[in-house]
Design an enzyme around this catalytic site. Structure first.
Site: not given
Length: 679
Positions: A157, A355, A160, A111, A149-150, A307
């Protein structure tokens, strides 16, 4: 205040019913009611489920879940699902895949695997946010948007690289200015065309993950990547705000995470949220400091605990279970430091993948007859009991510690003076000393209003940004007490040394100059020789890591070194500047010295401990409407006794009045309400 639609401390967490059948979700809803869950975070990693190809979107599964939660009175923190792109997208549009530090093109997997400067990622992530907003803008369950998320991870690359050149043009305007800022005359690095600039990684300027030959380009690349990821967040946020302008938007941060400048990010968030995952051996003062950093990102505004784990977490080398009472204790520690939510990852344990051994409200056994569930349900009932009493209350600290991500980057990229120098550790040493003294302390950025504070500490202020030295001078001249340390005032915002003697722009207010910097070996120490009486300070204290060899100009010498060729030269100085005082600590002392030193400074300024408590009993305060709430948290396994004072205080959790000497059980919590008249 985010809690208007659910006017209490939100209780719940991440929920992934798309991984289960409907019967399981119905059983979950039954147990949510037993546990007091009122907010669930949905859709965090469901992009692939919702969008099967470029044009096909299917939200029916999410409709059913949203509607069912609403029927049961559970509200929704709705994520945009863009934390992991679908496999079809990586297959069809390889520009979305990151290139790693070693120059290798990633394949689909994991991810946080999307290039932040990929046109594909930006297009489809913004489009997903828009479609979600259009579909759920009026849904009764929706209470807040959760973007991605996070965020984290850098990319190297071609996208970038080309965008980095554009970013540099906007920052510097001309190559002449860039060459000057990067000091490219060193090692023949002068640049004549913008396309001669390449990304700094293992194929060019960097080595070993965080070492570089050219600090200027590496520092700017960290700024650029932080800005690039922030731009992705802002694209989604803007789509959400166009359609739901009054709905708050956040994304979950990660405390002292090194790669992103959260002070800049917080400017674009309605509320700060973060994920708290201390290990079993993380000092509780470090967790407290992390909460205070999150609170400080938006000038003391309450934050979301997005969280935490109810029990174990899956990625530590040793994933120890939280002992009985610790989940509740650490949840209240978050609230004590400014959280207006208590939320978990996760509400039901996953059946597979990495997880599956991460804790949850509902364990693999699938029923409520577990210790973890019982403790969570008891906490849920207490939060219902507290209602809205604490919502919106804030810290009223008179002491602050300055923290700066760019300063951290520059220190870590620096070649010398010691590989043992760790900025966060040095900040924590000062915070921990104040924590042990029960002195309420904010963690703030360099742009914060200093006028709110009486004592300001800036450990290892290596980089001094434009205007900061002047603001420090104003703070001190108006009566404030300022403390900085060794290896401060060395460079400007481009990591170029400020010539004319260290501590550079701080030299005037500190009244000293540093001639040399001595790096001590691990286990090697010098001494702070304190030969005068000042509070509890007297005698000799060990110091190490680095020793600045300094000369007093206008400053008064309070202590000298005890050994080596600079024996007797100043190690602690005090300079009167206008109405205030500026202290310089030229080495890294032990905790005993720091507690005595900071206790004296606070006493001089009339800043008193909230309460006097035994070691391991934390005290912090939130204030509201003239009154205050004192949180007493016993981190010891054994009961402890403390003096609550003569005034009668009301404990919100036990519904009783207390005063005088009070006993608090091991790993227990008290919230002592003090009226405006008593404050």
């Amino acid at each position: 205040m985010i809690n208007q639609r659910v006017p209490k401390i939100w209780y719940g967490g991440d929920y992934n019913p798309e991984q289960w059948d409907k019967a399981t979700m119905e059983e979950d809803l039954r147990m949510f009611e037993l546990a007091g869950v009122d907010v669930a975070t949905l859709n965090v990693f469901s992009w692939a489920k919702t969008q099967r190809d470029e044009h096909s979107y299917d939200f029916t599964w999410l409709d059913e879940i949203m509607d069912r939660l609403a029927e049961e009175g559970v509200h929704v923190c709705l994520a945009t699902s863009t934390g992991a792109h679908p496999a079809w997208m990586a297959k069809k549009y390889p520009d979305i895949l990151r290139v790693d530090y070693d120059g290798r093109k990633r394949k689909f997997g994991g991810r946080h695997n999307s290039c932040p400067n990929s046109p594909t990622y930006r297009k489809y992530s913004a489009l997903m946010a828009r479609k979600l907003a259009e579909r759920y803008k009026d849904h009764p369950a929706l209470v807040i948007w959760h973007v991605s998320n996070e965020y984290g991870g850098y990319c190297y690359c071609d996208n970038c690289e080309s965008q980095f050149r554009i970013w540099l043009k906007e920052r510097y305007g001309t190559l002449d200015k860039l060459n000057a800022a990067w000091n490219t005359g060193f090692w023949g690095h002068t640049l004549y065309e913008w396309d001669e600039i390449v990304v700094p990684n293992a194929l060019s300027e960097e080595f070993g993950g965080n070492r570089t030959f050219f600090q200027g380009i590496s520092l700017d690349y960290r700024r650029f990547q932080s800005d690039s990821l922030l731009a992705c967040y802002r694209l989604e946020r803007d789509e959400l705000k166009k359609i739901t302008p009054d709905m708050p938007v956040t994304t979950n941060l990660m405390g002292f995470y090194p790669e992103l400048d959260y002070f800049e990010w917080a400017k674009h968030m309605d509320v700060v949220s973060w994920d708290n995952y201390p290990a079993i051996d993380t000092p509780v003062s470090f967790t407290a400091m992390s909460h205070n950093l999150m609170r400080g990102l938006k000038s003391g505004q309450p934050f979301m605990l997005m969280e935490q784990t109810p029990s174990v977490q899956n990625w530590s080398p040793y994933n120890s279970a939280k002992r009985p009472g610790v989940m509740r204790l650490w949840s209240y520690q978050a609230v004590a430091h400014g959280a207006d939510t208590v939320m978990f990852f996760q509400l039901r344990r996953s059946v597979g993948a990495c997880e599956k051994f991460h804790g949850a409200l509902i364990e693999h056994v699938g029923h409520e007859h577990t210790r973890v569930f019982r403790e969570c349900a008891e906490l849920g009932a207490e939060l219902q009991q507290l209602g809205d009493q604490l919502l919106g209350s804030r810290s009223n600290a008179k002491v602050a510690i300055m923290y700066d991500w760019e300063n951290r980057w520059a220190l870590e990229l620096s070649s010398g003076p010691s590989k043992a120098l760790n900025y966060v550790d040095e900040v924590h040493k000062y915070y921990d000393a104040l924590y042990q003294l029960n002195i309420q302390t904010d963690i703030i950025g360099v742009e914060e209003d200093l006028g709110k504070y009486d004592v300001m500490v800036a450990p290892v202020m290596y980089m001094v940004k434009p205007g900061v030295a002047r603001r420090v001078e104003q703070f001190v001249s108006r009566g404030g007490t300022f403390v900085t340390t060794f290896f401060s005032g060395i460079v400007n915002e481009n990591d170029l040394v400020t010539l004319g003697g260290h501590p550079g722009e701080l030299r005037h207010v500190m009244g000293i100059w540093a001639e040399e910097i001595d790096a001590l070996l691990p286990g090697q120490h010098n001494q702070i020789e304190w030969n005068q009486e000042w509070g509890s300070l007297r005698g000799s204290y060990p110091c190490g890591l680095l020793c600045d060899v300094i000369h007093a100009e206008t400053a008064e010498v309070l202590a000298g070194y005890g050994s080596d060729f600079y024996k007797g030269t100043p190690v602690v100085t005090r300079n009167r500047f206008g109405e205030g005082l500026a202290y310089y600590v030229a080495s890294s002392p032990d905790s005993k010295f720091l507690q005595g030193f900071l206790a004296n400074l606070c006493e001089e300024q009339g800043v008193k401990p909230l309460l006097n408590t035994p070691t391991g009993v934390e005290v912090t305060e939130r204030v509201k409407d003239g009154g205050s709430y004192l949180f007493v948290l016993n981190h010891n396994a054994e009961e402890m006794t403390f003096d609550a004072g003569s005034a009668k205080l009301f404990d919100l959790l036990s519904n009783r009045q207390v005063s005088g000497h009070v006993t608090i059980p091991g790993r227990d919590v008290m919230i002592l309400k003090r009226s405006a008249a008593q404050s």
